[in-house]
Enzyme design. Structure first.
Site, mmCIF file in Angstrom:
data_model
loop_
_atom_site.group_PDB
_atom_site.id
_atom_site.type_symbol
_atom_site.label_atom_id
_atom_site.label_comp_id
_atom_site.label_asym_id
_atom_site.label_seq_id
_atom_site.Cartn_x
_atom_site.Cartn_y
_atom_site.Cartn_z
ATOM 1 N N ILE A 19 0.844 -1.208 0.000
ATOM 2 C CA ILE A 19 0.000 0.000 0.000
ATOM 3 C C ILE A 19 0.877 1.255 0.000
ATOM 4 O O ILE A 19 0.963 1.970 0.996
ATOM 5 C CB ILE A 19 -0.979 0.027 1.200
ATOM 6 N N PRO A 20 1.564 1.508 -1.128
ATOM 7 C CA PRO A 20 2.303 2.768 -1.204
ATOM 8 C C PRO A 20 1.308 3.922 -1.153
ATOM 9 O O PRO A 20 0.211 3.819 -1.714
ATOM 10 C CB PRO A 20 3.015 2.686 -2.561
ATOM 11 N N HIS A 21 1.675 5.002 -0.471
ATOM 12 C CA HIS A 21 0.746 6.124 -0.343
ATOM 13 C C HIS A 21 1.497 7.395 0.008
ATOM 14 O O HIS A 21 2.623 7.333 0.508
ATOM 15 C CB HIS A 21 -0.313 5.835 0.723
ATOM 16 N N CYS A 22 0.874 8.515 -0.256
ATOM 17 C CA CYS A 22 1.462 9.790 0.129
ATOM 18 C C CYS A 22 0.440 10.906 -0.037
ATOM 19 O O CYS A 22 -0.587 10.739 -0.669
ATOM 20 C CB CYS A 22 2.697 10.109 -0.722
#
Length: 150
Positions: A65-68
């Site tokens: 779950i890459p996120h930013c």
């Protein structure tokens, strides 16, 4: 003005072919650019990479779950990719087959954390993960995810 749906069929890649997490994130991020959800691909990728450096975003059970938060994001958005080979997102139990890219506007408050929490709650359910693994139709899958995470 209505908020665009969190995820739409064009943000779903059921055959994500990427050698590593950078390539996977770039592939999903390009869908966000194409959909008008991200205005600057390089800035967005830099923001995702900075977040990844703080802590790996791989979860047990084959999930990434890459996120930013990023100034390049126009609306809270979720992109989904499924990788048959699996991609290393730093989870202790191995590569991720299910990848969710969460993009939140810089001033978006805690919106992306709500999405993250809702996703995390669903991803412990075997039937939710199995549905993601078995899906063959991006339109139906985007609708399913929207309903589950809403």
């Amino acid at each position: 003005m209505t908020t665009p749906d969190l995820i739409t069929a064009d943000l779903v890649d059921l055959g994500l072919d990427a050698a590593d997490k950078q390539a996977a994130v770039r592939g999903l991020a390009q869908r966000l650019v194409d959909a008008g959800r991200v205005t600057d691909l390089d800035l967005f990728l830099k923001d995702v990479a900075a977040r990844e450096e703080q802590m790996a975003t791989g979860l047990e059970g084959g999930i990434g779950i890459p996120h930013c938060r990023s100034a390049a994001v126009t609306a809270p958005t979720l992109a989904f990719g499924r990788s048959d080979a699996g991609i290393d997102f730093g989870a202790p139990d191995g590569p991720a087959k299910l990848i969710f890219l969460i993009a939140a506007p810089e001033g978006g408050g805690s919106d992306h954390l709500k999405v993250l929490a809702a996703l995390a709650r669903r991803l412990v359910r075997a039937e939710f993960k199995q549905h993601l693994l078995d899906a063959t139709d991006a339109v139906a899958l985007a609708e399913y995810i929207r309903q589950e995470v809403a």
